[in-house]
Write a protein that holds these residues in place. Structure first.
Motif, PDB file in Angstrom:
ATOM      1  N   ASN A   1      27.559  56.259  20.548  1.00 27.49           N
ATOM      2  CA  ASN A   1      28.389  56.499  19.378  1.00 27.49           C
ATOM      3  C   ASN A   1      28.390  57.993  19.099  1.00 27.49           C
ATOM      4  OD1 ASN A   1      29.222  53.895  18.803  1.00 27.49           O
ATOM      5  ND2 ASN A   1      27.345  53.431  17.708  1.00 27.49           N
ATOM      6  N   HIS A   2      29.562  58.547  18.959  1.00 24.80           N
ATOM      7  CA  HIS A   2      29.706  59.986  18.736  1.00 24.80           C
ATOM      8  C   HIS A   2      29.946  60.246  17.253  1.00 24.80           C
ATOM      9  CE1 HIS A   2      29.749  60.643  23.018  1.00 24.80           C
ATOM     10  NE2 HIS A   2      30.579  59.618  23.116  1.00 24.80           N
TER      11      HIS A   2
ATOM     12  N   ASP B   1      30.043  65.670  16.590  1.00 21.31           N
ATOM     13  CA  ASP B   1      30.258  65.652  18.047  1.00 21.31           C
ATOM     14  C   ASP B   1      31.736  65.852  18.362  1.00 21.31           C
ATOM     15  OD1 ASP B   1      27.558  65.038  18.541  1.00 21.31           O
ATOM     16  OD2 ASP B   1      27.935  62.888  18.780  1.00 21.31           O
ATOM     17  N   VAL B   2      32.574  65.139  17.632  1.00 20.85           N
ATOM     18  CA  VAL B   2      34.020  65.217  17.875  1.00 20.85           C
ATOM     19  C   VAL B   2      34.537  66.608  17.515  1.00 20.85           C
ATOM     20  CG1 VAL B   2      36.289  64.245  17.331  1.00 20.85           C
ATOM     21  CG2 VAL B   2      34.298  62.738  17.519  1.00 20.85           C
ATOM     22  N   ARG B   3      34.056  67.156  16.404  1.00 25.91           N
ATOM     23  CA  ARG B   3      34.477  68.516  16.006  1.00 25.91           C
ATOM     24  C   ARG B   3      34.095  69.544  17.073  1.00 25.91           C
ATOM     25  NH1 ARG B   3      36.690  69.970  11.798  1.00 25.91           N
ATOM     26  NH2 ARG B   3      36.915  68.729   9.932  1.00 25.91           N
ATOM     27  N   LEU B   4      32.872  69.430  17.589  1.00 26.03           N
ATOM     28  CA  LEU B   4      32.416  70.366  18.624  1.00 26.03           C
ATOM     29  C   LEU B   4      33.237  70.216  19.906  1.00 26.03           C
ATOM     30  CD1 LEU B   4      28.547  70.173  18.115  1.00 26.03           C
ATOM     31  CD2 LEU B   4      30.050  72.110  17.599  1.00 26.03           C
ATOM     32  N   LYS B   5      33.541  68.986  20.263  1.00 25.58           N
ATOM     33  CA  LYS B   5      34.359  68.741  21.452  1.00 25.58           C
ATOM     34  C   LYS B   5      35.756  69.324  21.243  1.00 25.58           C
ATOM     35  CE  LYS B   5      33.097  66.901  24.550  1.00 25.58           C
ATOM     36  NZ  LYS B   5      32.508  67.526  25.757  1.00 25.58           N
TER      37      LYS B   5
ATOM     38  N   SER C   1      46.247  70.454  17.871  1.00 22.71           N
ATOM     39  CA  SER C   1      44.933  70.969  17.496  1.00 22.71           C
ATOM     40  C   SER C   1      44.798  71.060  15.977  1.00 22.71           C
ATOM     41  CB  SER C   1      44.727  72.345  18.136  1.00 22.71           C
ATOM     42  OG  SER C   1      43.526  72.904  17.740  1.00 22.71           O
ATOM     43  N   GLN C   2      45.831  71.576  15.328  1.00 21.77           N
ATOM     44  CA  GLN C   2      45.816  71.689  13.866  1.00 21.77           C
ATOM     45  C   GLN C   2      45.782  70.312  13.210  1.00 21.77           C
ATOM     46  OE1 GLN C   2      49.339  74.064  13.313  1.00 21.77           O
ATOM     47  NE2 GLN C   2      48.219  75.994  13.521  1.00 21.77           N
ATOM     48  N   THR C   3      46.552  69.385  13.751  1.00 21.91           N
ATOM     49  CA  THR C   3      46.571  68.017  13.230  1.00 21.91           C
ATOM     50  C   THR C   3      45.194  67.373  13.355  1.00 21.91           C
ATOM     51  OG1 THR C   3      48.909  67.758  13.779  1.00 21.91           O
ATOM     52  CG2 THR C   3      47.626  65.733  13.518  1.00 21.91           C
ATOM     53  N   LEU C   4      44.552  67.551  14.490  1.00 17.95           N
ATOM     54  CA  LEU C   4      43.226  66.976  14.697  1.00 17.95           C
ATOM     55  C   LEU C   4      42.196  67.591  13.753  1.00 17.95           C
ATOM     56  CD1 LEU C   4      43.266  66.732  18.578  1.00 17.95           C
ATOM     57  CD2 LEU C   4      43.165  64.808  16.977  1.00 17.95           C
ATOM     58  N   ASN C   5      42.276  68.893  13.544  1.00 19.03           N
ATOM     59  CA  ASN C   5      41.360  69.544  12.604  1.00 19.03           C
ATOM     60  C   ASN C   5      41.514  68.966  11.202  1.00 19.03           C
ATOM     61  OD1 ASN C   5      39.588  71.550  13.789  1.00 19.03           O
ATOM     62  ND2 ASN C   5      41.451  72.605  14.403  1.00 19.03           N
ATOM     63  N   LEU C   6      42.741  68.790  10.766  1.00 18.93           N
ATOM     64  CA  LEU C   6      42.991  68.196   9.448  1.00 18.93           C
ATOM     65  C   LEU C   6      42.517  66.743   9.402  1.00 18.93           C
ATOM     66  CD1 LEU C   6      46.558  69.581   8.649  1.00 18.93           C
ATOM     67  CD2 LEU C   6      44.403  70.181   7.508  1.00 18.93           C
ATOM     68  N   PHE C   7      42.779  66.011  10.458  1.00 21.25           N
ATOM     69  CA  PHE C   7      42.385  64.605  10.543  1.00 21.25           C
ATOM     70  C   PHE C   7      40.869  64.464  10.410  1.00 21.25           C
ATOM     71  CE2 PHE C   7      41.344  60.805  13.116  1.00 21.25           C
ATOM     72  CZ  PHE C   7      42.137  59.863  12.480  1.00 21.25           C
ATOM     73  N   LEU C   8      40.129  65.383  11.008  1.00 17.92           N
ATOM     74  CA  LEU C   8      38.668  65.303  10.995  1.00 17.92           C
ATOM     75  C   LEU C   8      38.042  65.780   9.685  1.00 17.92           C
ATOM     76  CD1 LEU C   8      37.918  66.335  14.667  1.00 17.92           C
ATOM     77  CD2 LEU C   8      37.555  64.083  13.610  1.00 17.92           C
ATOM     78  N   GLU C   9      38.860  66.187   8.738  1.00 12.77           N
ATOM     79  CA  GLU C   9      38.331  66.538   7.414  1.00 12.77           C
ATOM     80  C   GLU C   9      37.938  65.289   6.632  1.00 12.77           C
ATOM     81  OE1 GLU C   9      41.044  69.108   5.363  1.00 12.77           O
ATOM     82  OE2 GLU C   9      40.715  70.746   6.788  1.00 12.77           O
TER      83      GLU C   9
ATOM     84  N   LEU D   1      36.186  57.667  16.122  1.00 12.42           N
ATOM     85  CA  LEU D   1      35.465  58.866  16.565  1.00 12.42           C
ATOM     86  C   LEU D   1      35.181  58.812  18.062  1.00 12.42           C
ATOM     87  CD1 LEU D   1      32.948  59.272  13.608  1.00 12.42           C
ATOM     88  CD2 LEU D   1      35.040  60.597  14.026  1.00 12.42           C
ATOM     89  N   ASN D   2      34.743  57.656  18.534  1.00 11.21           N
ATOM     90  CA  ASN D   2      34.451  57.505  19.960  1.00 11.21           C
ATOM     91  C   ASN D   2      35.713  57.704  20.801  1.00 11.21           C
ATOM     92  OD1 ASN D   2      31.811  56.939  19.291  1.00 11.21           O
ATOM     93  ND2 ASN D   2      31.968  54.755  19.672  1.00 11.21           N
ATOM     94  N   GLU D   3      36.809  57.134  20.343  1.00 13.81           N
ATOM     95  CA  GLU D   3      38.077  57.262  21.068  1.00 13.81           C
ATOM     96  C   GLU D   3      38.537  58.717  21.120  1.00 13.81           C
ATOM     97  OE1 GLU D   3      42.447  55.071  21.157  1.00 13.81           O
ATOM     98  OE2 GLU D   3      41.021  54.570  19.568  1.00 13.81           O
ATOM     99  N   LEU D   4      38.465  59.408  19.993  1.00 11.24           N
ATOM    100  CA  LEU D   4      38.834  60.827  19.957  1.00 11.24           C
ATOM    101  C   LEU D   4      37.967  61.638  20.899  1.00 11.24           C
ATOM    102  CD1 LEU D   4      39.342  61.396  16.129  1.00 11.24           C
ATOM    103  CD2 LEU D   4      41.106  61.463  17.895  1.00 11.24           C
ATOM    104  N   PHE D   5      36.657  61.398  20.855  1.00  9.74           N
ATOM    105  CA  PHE D   5      35.729  62.150  21.701  1.00  9.74           C
ATOM    106  C   PHE D   5      36.113  62.007  23.169  1.00  9.74           C
ATOM    107  CE2 PHE D   5      31.961  62.835  24.223  1.00  9.74           C
ATOM    108  CZ  PHE D   5      31.393  63.955  23.643  1.00  9.74           C
ATOM    109  N   HIS D   6      36.384  60.794  23.599  1.00  7.03           N
ATOM    110  CA  HIS D   6      36.669  60.569  25.011  1.00  7.03           C
ATOM    111  C   HIS D   6      38.049  61.050  25.433  1.00  7.03           C
ATOM    112  CE1 HIS D   6      32.901  58.891  26.173  1.00  7.03           C
ATOM    113  NE2 HIS D   6      32.861  58.318  24.989  1.00  7.03           N
ATOM    114  N   LEU D   7      38.988  61.099  24.502  1.00  8.48           N
ATOM    115  CA  LEU D   7      40.287  61.691  24.828  1.00  8.48           C
ATOM    116  C   LEU D   7      40.175  63.209  24.973  1.00  8.48           C
ATOM    117  CD1 LEU D   7      42.587  59.548  22.537  1.00  8.48           C
ATOM    118  CD2 LEU D   7      42.618  59.599  25.042  1.00  8.48           C
ATOM    119  N   LEU D   8      39.267  63.808  24.223  1.00 11.24           N
ATOM    120  CA  LEU D   8      39.076  65.261  24.293  1.00 11.24           C
ATOM    121  C   LEU D   8      38.163  65.677  25.447  1.00 11.24           C
ATOM    122  CD1 LEU D   8      38.666  65.937  20.479  1.00 11.24           C
ATOM    123  CD2 LEU D   8      40.578  66.674  21.919  1.00 11.24           C
TER     124      LEU D   8
END
Length: 78
Positions: free
Chosen positions: A7-8, A12-16, A29-37, A45-52
């Motif tokens: 489990n990430h 972890d996702v922000r760093l990736k 990239s900007q959309t993902l940064n906002l999404f992770l707020e 989170l796991n899905e995002l990590f593995h896509l990145l």
């Protein structure tokens, strides 16, 4: 993509994302940064990590496929 039993965390996702940011389209990239707020379920989170993960090493076709999946996640789960 292979299945991972880890489990990430949001961090972890922000760093990736930070590590792959220069390879991602700017708008995505900007959309993902906002999404992770905001907080998101572990599955997301796991899905995002593995896509990145290893995005930079993927072919252009794979990157485009990942871009579509990343956009879909951010739109569906806002």
């Amino acid at each position: 993509m292979s299945t991972c039993n880890l489990n990430h965390t949001q961090q972890d996702v922000r760093l990736k994302l930070e590590g792959q940011q220069q390879f991602l389209p700017t708008a995505l990239s900007q959309t993902l940064n906002l999404f992770l707020e905001n907080d998101h379920p572990q599955e997301t989170l796991n899905e995002l990590f593995h896509l990145l993960k290893k995005y930079d090493l993927s072919s252009k076709e794979k990157q485009e496929s990942r871009n579509q999946k990343l956009n879909k996640i951010t739109l569906e789960r806002e």
